[in-house]
Motif scaffolding. Structure first.
Motif, mmCIF file in Angstrom:
data_model
loop_
_atom_site.group_PDB
_atom_site.id
_atom_site.type_symbol
_atom_site.label_atom_id
_atom_site.label_comp_id
_atom_site.label_asym_id
_atom_site.label_seq_id
_atom_site.Cartn_x
_atom_site.Cartn_y
_atom_site.Cartn_z
ATOM 1 N N LEU A 1 0.834 -1.203 0.000
ATOM 2 C CA LEU A 1 0.000 0.000 0.000
ATOM 3 C C LEU A 1 0.871 1.256 0.000
ATOM 4 N N ALA A 2 1.972 1.209 0.767
ATOM 5 C CA ALA A 2 2.880 2.362 0.825
ATOM 6 C C ALA A 2 3.520 2.610 -0.527
ATOM 7 N N GLN A 3 3.865 1.533 -1.246
ATOM 8 C CA GLN A 3 4.454 1.696 -2.579
ATOM 9 C C GLN A 3 3.481 2.397 -3.537
ATOM 10 N N LYS A 4 2.224 1.984 -3.467
ATOM 11 C CA LYS A 4 1.226 2.607 -4.344
ATOM 12 C C LYS A 4 1.030 4.083 -3.997
ATOM 13 N N LYS A 5 0.975 4.358 -2.696
ATOM 14 C CA LYS A 5 0.830 5.749 -2.265
ATOM 15 C C LYS A 5 2.019 6.588 -2.710
ATOM 16 N N TYR A 6 3.214 5.975 -2.620
ATOM 17 C CA TYR A 6 4.419 6.711 -3.005
ATOM 18 C C TYR A 6 4.415 7.020 -4.504
ATOM 19 N N GLU A 7 3.939 6.057 -5.304
ATOM 20 C CA GLU A 7 3.867 6.282 -6.742
ATOM 21 C C GLU A 7 2.905 7.420 -7.066
ATOM 22 N N LEU A 8 1.854 7.542 -6.248
ATOM 23 C CA LEU A 8 0.854 8.579 -6.492
ATOM 24 C C LEU A 8 1.208 9.893 -5.802
ATOM 25 N N GLY A 9 2.343 9.884 -5.078
ATOM 26 C CA GLY A 9 2.775 11.107 -4.417
ATOM 27 C C GLY A 9 2.093 11.352 -3.091
ATOM 28 N N LEU B 1 2.785 9.741 -0.271
ATOM 29 C CA LEU B 1 3.590 9.251 0.845
ATOM 30 C C LEU B 1 5.021 9.757 0.658
ATOM 31 N N SER B 2 5.616 10.133 1.776
ATOM 32 C CA SER B 2 6.990 10.640 1.716
ATOM 33 C C SER B 2 7.973 9.479 1.564
ATOM 34 N N THR B 3 9.167 9.826 1.110
ATOM 35 C CA THR B 3 10.218 8.810 0.954
ATOM 36 C C THR B 3 10.579 8.193 2.301
ATOM 37 N N THR B 4 10.620 9.027 3.322
ATOM 38 C CA THR B 4 10.959 8.521 4.663
ATOM 39 C C THR B 4 9.955 7.477 5.118
ATOM 40 N N ASP B 5 8.681 7.752 4.919
ATOM 41 C CA ASP B 5 7.643 6.789 5.318
ATOM 42 C C ASP B 5 7.730 5.506 4.495
ATOM 43 N N LEU B 6 8.107 5.625 3.218
ATOM 44 C CA LEU B 6 8.258 4.433 2.388
ATOM 45 C C LEU B 6 9.414 3.566 2.886
ATOM 46 N N VAL B 7 10.524 4.200 3.235
ATOM 47 C CA VAL B 7 11.678 3.469 3.759
ATOM 48 C C VAL B 7 11.329 2.788 5.077
ATOM 49 N N ILE B 8 10.596 3.496 5.916
ATOM 50 C CA ILE B 8 10.177 2.909 7.203
ATOM 51 C C ILE B 8 9.283 1.701 6.965
ATOM 52 N N SER B 9 8.377 1.814 6.006
ATOM 53 C CA SER B 9 7.472 0.705 5.700
ATOM 54 C C SER B 9 8.252 -0.506 5.185
ATOM 55 N N GLN B 10 9.260 -0.250 4.327
ATOM 56 C CA GLN B 10 10.062 -1.361 3.819
ATOM 57 C C GLN B 10 10.854 -2.026 4.937
ATOM 58 N N ASN B 11 11.445 -1.240 5.808
ATOM 59 C CA ASN B 11 12.209 -1.805 6.929
ATOM 60 C C ASN B 11 11.312 -2.596 7.873
ATOM 61 N N THR B 12 10.103 -2.086 8.072
ATOM 62 C CA THR B 12 9.154 -2.816 8.927
ATOM 63 C C THR B 12 8.814 -4.173 8.323
ATOM 64 N N TYR B 13 8.629 -4.192 7.006
ATOM 65 C CA TYR B 13 8.328 -5.450 6.327
ATOM 66 C C TYR B 13 9.520 -6.397 6.380
ATOM 67 N N THR B 14 10.709 -5.845 6.190
ATOM 68 C CA THR B 14 11.920 -6.678 6.267
ATOM 69 C C THR B 14 12.070 -7.288 7.649
ATOM 70 N N ASN B 15 11.894 -6.485 8.687
ATOM 71 C CA ASN B 15 12.003 -7.002 10.061
ATOM 72 C C ASN B 15 10.947 -8.067 10.335
ATOM 73 N N ALA B 16 9.750 -7.859 9.793
ATOM 74 C CA ALA B 16 8.685 -8.854 9.981
ATOM 75 C C ALA B 16 9.041 -10.165 9.288
ATOM 76 N N GLN B 17 9.639 -10.066 8.112
ATOM 77 C CA GLN B 17 10.077 -11.276 7.409
ATOM 78 C C GLN B 17 11.157 -12.015 8.212
ATOM 79 N N GLN B 18 12.121 -11.257 8.709
ATOM 80 C CA GLN B 18 13.196 -11.870 9.495
ATOM 81 C C GLN B 18 12.661 -12.487 10.777
ATOM 82 N N ASN B 19 11.747 -11.812 11.432
ATOM 83 C CA ASN B 19 11.174 -12.345 12.669
ATOM 84 C C ASN B 19 10.411 -13.638 12.408
#
Length: 439
Positions: free
Chosen positions: A386-394, A396-414
């Motif tokens: 959802l964050a990626q789509k929002k970012y494409e449409l402008g 969502l900020s880049t910072t929020d997109l990076v945070i969302s990706q890191n959150t997903y990465t941590n969830a995958q690792q956990n």
């Protein structure tokens, strides 16, 4: 020249393909079977068992009579006693003596019998100690094997993040060129992409470190290339229906370290019996045959050996009276060692209980964690998409997109970590129930 280069290139391509196809893929059972045969810790325990077999055989042979041959050649001058006739003479004498001597212990305070029994107990104990080392290696391989698979899957997660972050860099560049984001937002996506590339390198290094550990357990050459087999993703490891007390009782009943502790007590009890035997007398049977020659006798060498042939048979009784309290000290030492062996058994049982209790509690916790981690991963994945789509449409900020990706990465690792911990503790519980470890 070009044809030569083409042939050489094809040769190296074929060689590399041959090396790749020759790389063996190791299953967990392959690793266990190979390690049990080749691991040096197990080999050392096997050698200890072989030494115990030798000691047991030597103890049984102590009941047998010994047999020694002897021969001597002597020269004497002046006043002396003829060693054959025992006459007093004043001549030069050449004498020869040969004989065979034997002795056999008939009774030694039951020390021989108790020594044989003790060595038999020690042999049985060495067999259990060998099994202890085998079990330790099996559990070590299980842990390292799962860590290796975990690290291998972590590489895939890290590489997927690199692909995603590179796409985000492209989107950010397009938006930067369009003037919809600032330069700082673009550089932030570049920084995230660089971080993800670093994570790939780190994940690959972790994987190689676990491969090294696995090779060491298998006693493989550092130059040998190995691959490990993935496990069944559909393993049902959620339902835990095991009684903890029954689990502990099962472990106490079959684990070789418990059996070795019991035999250690028995061996020390036999040592006490051996020490007490030092208070009792020793009765031995002795015998010998022999003959000799002396130069002052008129008979020939062969005649003298016939005439001087003698046989002896006797009993020897040794009664201990005082040996500076050595036997008394040995008895006290053996008694203390029995108490120490009993304490060692209690410590072993405590350690088994700790391992079983820890594995049980960790298994319960891991089951709950894997369920929660899977739900968190699904939620984080949806949020990231959802964050990626929002970012494409402008939106969502880049910072929020990076945070969302890191959150997903941590969830995958956990989730990945909880999944393999769940597998590990499930297999440990199988082991403590006396079942084979299988993935």
């Amino acid at each position: 020249m070009k044809l030569y280069l083409i042939i050489v290139s094809l040769f190296f391509v074929q060689l590399s393909l041959a090396q790749e196809t020759s790389t063996k893929v190791w299953s967990l059972q392959d690793c266990i079977d190979y390690a049990i045969e080749h691991n040096i810790t197990i080999k050392d325990a096997t050698l200890d068992k072989n030494l115990a077999e030798v000691d047991y055989s030597k103890a049984k042979s102590s009941r047998l009579p010994n047999l020694f041959g002897s021969a001597s050649q002597n020269f004497s001058n002046g006043s002396t006693i003829d060693p054959i006739t025992s006459d007093y003479v004043t001549d030069q004498i050449h004498s020869t003596n040969v004989g065979i001597n034997s002795s056999m212990t008939l009774f030694q305070g039951n020390q021989l019998s108790n020594q044989i029994k003790q060595n038999k107990i020690l042999l049985e104990q060495s067999i259990f100690l060998e099994e202890v080392e085998k079990n330790n290696i099996v559990l070590n391989i299980l842990e390292v094997y799962l860590q290796t698979i975990y690290s291998k899957e972590s590489i895939a997660i890290a590489e997927n993040n690199v692909v995603a972050s590179e796409k985000e860099v492209e989107r950010a560049k397009a938006r930067l060129d369009a003037g919809t984001i600032a330069l700082g937002d673009y550089t932030e996506t570049q920084s995230q992409a660089a971080t993800n590339k670093f994570n790939v390198i780190s994940a690959k290094n972790d994987y190689q470190q676990y491969i090294i550990q696995l090779k060491q357990l298998l006693e493989l050459s550092p130059l040998e290339d190995i691959q490990i087999e993935t496990i069944d993703e559909n393993m049902d490891l959620i339902n835990l229906d095991i009684d903890k007390n029954q689990l502990y009782n099962n472990a106490i009943g079959f684990l070789p370290e418990i059996q070795a502790s019991n035999l250690n007590i028995e061996a020390n009890e036999k040592e006490l019996d051996i020490a007490k035997g030092g208070f009792l007398p020793t009765l031995s049977l002795t015998g010998s045959i022999g003959s000799g020659y002396t130069s002052i006798n008129d008979n020939t060498f062969s005649d003298q050996f016939d005439v001087n042939f003698n046989q002896k048979l006797g009993l020897s009784l040794t009664i201990p009276i005082f040996n500076r309290n050595q036997t008394k000290a040995a008895v006290k030492t053996a008694s203390i060692n029995i108490d120490k062996a009993q304490i060692q058994k209690q410590n072993t049982e405590k350690e088994v209980y700790r391992k079983v209790e820890t594995a049980y509690q960790n298994a319960i916790s891991a089951q709950e964690q894997v369920i929660a981690a899977e739900a968190s991963k699904v939620s984080a994945e949806q949020s990231y998409k959802l964050a990626q789509k929002k970012y494409e449409l402008g939106g969502l900020s880049t910072t929020d997109l990076v945070i969302s990706q890191n959150t997903y990465t941590n969830a995958q690792q956990n989730y990945l970590q909880s999944k393999y911990l769940n597998i590990l503790y499930h297999e440990l519980l199988q082991f403590y129930q006396g079942n084979d470890i299988k993935l």
